[in-house]
Design an enzyme around this catalytic site. Structure first.
Site, PDB file in Angstrom:
ATOM      1  N   HIS A   1       1.833   7.120   1.868  1.00 17.54           N
ATOM      2  CA  HIS A   1       0.766   8.127   1.797  1.00 17.54           C
ATOM      3  C   HIS A   1       0.462   8.656   3.188  1.00 17.54           C
ATOM      4  CE1 HIS A   1      -1.429   4.626   3.221  1.00 17.54           C
ATOM      5  NE2 HIS A   1      -2.393   5.420   3.613  1.00 17.54           N
TER       6      HIS A   1
ATOM      7  N   HIS B   1     -26.040  -2.541  27.677  1.00 22.76           N
ATOM      8  CA  HIS B   1     -25.190  -1.415  28.082  1.00 22.76           C
ATOM      9  C   HIS B   1     -25.323  -0.294  27.073  1.00 22.76           C
ATOM     10  CE1 HIS B   1     -22.715  -3.394  25.040  1.00 22.76           C
ATOM     11  NE2 HIS B   1     -22.080  -2.239  24.892  1.00 22.76           N
TER      12      HIS B   1
ATOM     13  N   HIS C   1     -22.970   3.542  25.630  1.00 27.23           N
ATOM     14  CA  HIS C   1     -21.738   4.328  25.689  1.00 27.23           C
ATOM     15  C   HIS C   1     -22.102   5.806  25.708  1.00 27.23           C
ATOM     16  CE1 HIS C   1     -19.585   0.602  24.731  1.00 27.23           C
ATOM     17  NE2 HIS C   1     -20.605   0.380  23.929  1.00 27.23           N
TER      18      HIS C   1
ATOM     19  N   HIS D   1       2.839   6.956   5.969  1.00 24.35           N
ATOM     20  CA  HIS D   1       3.078   5.539   6.283  1.00 24.35           C
ATOM     21  C   HIS D   1       2.922   4.664   5.046  1.00 24.35           C
ATOM     22  CE1 HIS D   1      -1.157   6.615   6.937  1.00 24.35           C
ATOM     23  NE2 HIS D   1      -1.458   5.419   6.472  1.00 24.35           N
TER      24      HIS D   1
ATOM     25  N   ARG E   1       0.895  -1.167   0.000  1.00 22.84           N
ATOM     26  CA  ARG E   1       0.000   0.000   0.000  1.00 22.84           C
ATOM     27  C   ARG E   1       0.920   1.199   0.000  1.00 22.84           C
ATOM     28  NH1 ARG E   1      -2.199   4.132  -0.734  1.00 22.84           N
ATOM     29  NH2 ARG E   1      -4.029   4.994   0.315  1.00 22.84           N
TER      30      ARG E   1
ATOM     31  N   HIS F   1     -27.951  -1.307  23.927  1.00 22.15           N
ATOM     32  CA  HIS F   1     -27.799  -2.454  23.037  1.00 22.15           C
ATOM     33  C   HIS F   1     -27.170  -3.627  23.782  1.00 22.15           C
ATOM     34  CE1 HIS F   1     -24.110  -0.038  22.877  1.00 22.15           C
ATOM     35  NE2 HIS F   1     -23.436  -1.148  22.586  1.00 22.15           N
TER      36      HIS F   1
ATOM     37  N   GLU G   1      -5.602   6.717  11.614  1.00 19.42           N
ATOM     38  CA  GLU G   1      -5.797   5.351  11.090  1.00 19.42           C
ATOM     39  C   GLU G   1      -5.461   4.310  12.150  1.00 19.42           C
ATOM     40  OE1 GLU G   1      -4.063   4.394   7.231  1.00 19.42           O
ATOM     41  OE2 GLU G   1      -3.246   2.543   8.051  1.00 19.42           O
TER      42      GLU G   1
ATOM     43  N   HIS H   1      -3.058  10.977   5.308  1.00 22.80           N
ATOM     44  CA  HIS H   1      -4.432  11.465   5.130  1.00 22.80           C
ATOM     45  C   HIS H   1      -4.873  12.271   6.336  1.00 22.80           C
ATOM     46  CE1 HIS H   1      -4.639   7.621   7.165  1.00 22.80           C
ATOM     47  NE2 HIS H   1      -4.285   7.005   6.054  1.00 22.80           N
TER      48      HIS H   1
ATOM     49  N   GLU I   1     -10.356   5.761   0.772  1.00 19.66           N
ATOM     50  CA  GLU I   1      -9.022   5.313   0.343  1.00 19.66           C
ATOM     51  C   GLU I   1      -8.669   5.883  -1.026  1.00 19.66           C
ATOM     52  OE1 GLU I   1      -6.265   3.392   1.185  1.00 19.66           O
ATOM     53  OE2 GLU I   1      -6.915   3.535   3.248  1.00 19.66           O
TER      54      GLU I   1
HETATM   55 MN    MN Z   1      -3.387   5.065   5.504  1.00 16.79          MN
HETATM   56 MN    MN Z   2     -21.295  -1.437  23.089  1.00 14.08          MN
END
Ligand code: MN
Ligand code: MN
Length: 424
Positions: free
Chosen positions: A131, A316, A318, A176, A128, A362, A137, A133, A199
């Site tokens: 590059h 639970h 978040h 990277h 890959r 959920h 990531e 961005h 991408e």
């Molecule tokens: Mn990347």
């Molecule tokens: Mn969860």
């Protein structure tokens, strides 16, 4: 005050009371039957509902098979909710010499504004392209071996080899590359802290160079323009993925990349397999990876969850971020409670993606015969979850009992501390 209804009932005359008793007996029986049907699952219910649920028309059998909780929803599902599921198995694969990639972004899963995912495979030697961005990531190695390279914000080299269950994180703007190693390259999942990421829209080294005037590049590098003709022979849109020979030993690449600076002290990689579970019960285990133990990951936190057959990632929610899920292995189902009496249950298999908006309740249940393994990913530097059982066992008991119509005996049996995966 609470006994006033029954007092009133007791004051009714005899024939009226008999009618009421008969009616309530019928209602109670109907409720019991409904509850039994809901508890006993779809086979019983589909038998009960043979006529109403029959489906003589056209049907995509493969999709239907994979989504039993959509075709015959639990009786508790209700209302319209946005799609919170998608699958890499229905995403376009961009296949080139050296490997392929496919992605699920906000364009494929409109609910996912904060996170986009990419699934990529590189052959042995497949690269890959170098590059960067405008998104952080995060990555999980799904299999095989790869060499990753980067430079840190001080311009020092980072080179490492990664294998199954290793993670990496490259912060915004850090350049990277990834290259498949022997014997059979690698496959990995990338998670970006931006739902609109693509991408197809990253800053690639060959693309940038090829679109810079030759006299400027020559001046920038201090070489003659004649010496850099090769730059303009590279593919017009960059290499993206291309095939190279498998590189030599790691130490050799590290030394060559370090140049005149020390090697980077930034730890962009993380070995998940060397980490003790953050939570562990007889039904599964959860490893939480966030800035607390992986300081490089400053915008994405993760929970790697294993639920054994029969187990349940408990009810639970978040409070601080949407949850983007990737299913690594097994079969599961998840109900998301969307408030206002709306709830929907969806089925998940390996390669599928789920999305639970911030704060919505959920659970995830293992519905298969092997371990269910999935990722909970968040665009935040700290993993936080709140558990229904934990909440219920840390309120005045009378308050909980009256809300839910449960006895003290039942309440006493509910797990007192966050179990995470049940039965504990
Ligand atoms: Mn990347
Ligand atoms: Mn969860």
């Amino acid at each position: 005050m609470r006994s006033s209804n029954s007092d009133r009932n007791l004051s009714h005359d005899q024939p009226r009371r008999t009618f009421l008793e008969t009616t309530s007996a019928i209602v109670a029986a109907a409720f019991a039957a409904g509850r039994a049907a809901a508890q006993e699952g779809q086979q019983v219910r589909s038998a009960d509902r043979d006529r109403n649920a029959s489906d003589p028309g056209p049907e995509n059998g493969l999709v239907r098979e994979a989504n039993p909780n959509t075709f015959l929803p639990p009786a508790t599902d209700h209302g319209e909710v946005p799609a919170f599921w998608n699958s890499f198995s229905t995403a376009h694969r961009r296949i080139q010499e050296g490997g392929w990639s496919r992605q699920i972004t906000v364009r494929e899963l409109p609910l996912s504004k904060d996170i986009a995912g990419v699934n990529m495979r590189l052959t042995a030697g497949g690269v890959r392209e170098l590059h960067w961005h405008n998104a952080g990531e995060w990555a999980l190695m799904l299999g095989g071996n790869a060499r990753i390279t980067a430079i840190d914000y001080q311009g020092r080299a980072f080179v490492d080899d990664v294998t199954k269950n290793d993670l990496w994180f490259f912060p915004t703007g850090v350049p990277h590359s990834i290259q498949g190693l022997g014997p059979d390259g690698c496959e990995f999942l990338l998670v970006f802290d931006d739902g609109t990421f693509s991408e197809a829209n990253t800053s690639q080294i060959s693309d940038w160079a090829r679109h810079t005037p030759g006299e400027v590049l020559a001046k920038n590098w201090g070489v003659s323009e004649n010496a850099i003709g090769g730059v303009y022979e590279q593919p017009p849109e960059g290499h993206f993925i291309f095939q190279l020979p498998v590189p030599g030993p790691l130490e050799q690449d590290r030394a060559a990349a370090a140049g005149n600076k020390p090697i980077s002290q930034s730890k962009f990689s993380f070995r998940l397999d060397t980490m003790e579970p953050t939570f562990k019960t007889k039904s599964g285990e959860v490893r939480v990876v966030d800035m607390g133990n992986f300081p490089a990951a400053n915008t994405i936190s993760a929970a790697h969850v294993i639920v054994k057959p029969g187990g349940l990632r408990e009810l639970h929610w978040h409070p601080n971020a949407d949850e983007w899920q990737y299913y690594v292995q097994g079969k599961g189902r998840m109900t998301v409670f969307f408030n206002g009496s709306k709830a929907r249950t969806a089925d998940f298999n390996a390669g599928d993606v789920g999305l639970v908006p911030k704060t919505l309740g959920h659970y995830v249940e293992n519905t298969g015969s092997e371990d269910l393994i999935f990722l909970e990913m968040f665009k935040t530097d700290r993993f936080v979850d709140l558990s229904l059982s934990d909440w219920m066992s840390h309120e005045p008991p009378e308050l909980i009992m009256r809300h839910l119509g449960i006895s003290e005996e039942v309440l006493r049996k509910i797990p007192k501390d966050k179990a995470v995966v049940v039965p504990a």
